[in-house]
Design an enzyme around this catalytic site. Structure first.
Site: not given
Length: 175
Positions: A37, A103
């Site tokens: 990212h 999550k």
């Protein structure tokens, strides 16, 4: 009832999902953790073309284990999504990212970008990486191979079981 979805995802389909909906996702998704990212956002900052097309796509926050014999991938459990919170709003707003899989809760900036641009956050079951890997029928590294398991993989999914954790209206199972 499970909702059947296939990537690429359009905004109408994403906005129809509600927090708590059970989904089976099929099609192509890309993997990416914090190192990938960070590179993607640096490329955006530099005005460079990204190595993958994210419009209408999903990113799965995972660093998969090596594939055992006869399988396309090893254990592929979700990582904590909060580490991508600094980067996700840009990928949603500037690249048209439609879904994220991971999550844990997401921060206010991510939720705002999701609402403003029509993106959904799916929860995958932590600790179930071997089970999740059974829904991955093909895997190949497509960017940043020097990152090892944190490279960007192109995964082909067949009915990966997910839950809508945060919908495009900002409704959240975490709140």
């Amino acid at each position: 009832m499970k909702i059947q979805l296939r990537t690429p995802l359009d905004e109408t389909a994403v906005r129809a999902l509600r927090a708590g909906d059970r989904v089976q996702l099929s099609g192509v998704v890309y993997t990416g953790r914090d190192a990938a990212h960070k590179r993607l956002v640096a490329m955006l900052d530099a005005g460079e073309k990204l190595p993958v097309e994210l419009s209408g796509q999903a990113i799965y926050f995972v660093g998969p284990c090596p594939a055992p014999p006869g399988r396309p991938i090893g254990s592929a459990g979700p990582t904590t999504s909060g580490r991508m919170d600094a980067y996700s709003p840009r990928l949603i707003a500037e690249c048209g990212l439609r879904a994220m899989i991971g999550k844990g809760d997401r921060n206010a900036a991510v939720r705002a970008a999701m609402r403003n641009h029509g993106c959904v956050y799916f929860a995958a079951t932590g600790g179930a990486g071997a089970l999740i890997a059974r829904s991955i029928v093909r895997a190949e590294v497509v960017a940043f191979p020097d990152l090892g398991p944190e490279a960007i993989y192109r995964l082909e999914l067949d009915r990966l079981e997910l839950v809508v954790a945060i919908d495009a209206d900002g409704n959240s199972l975490y709140r």
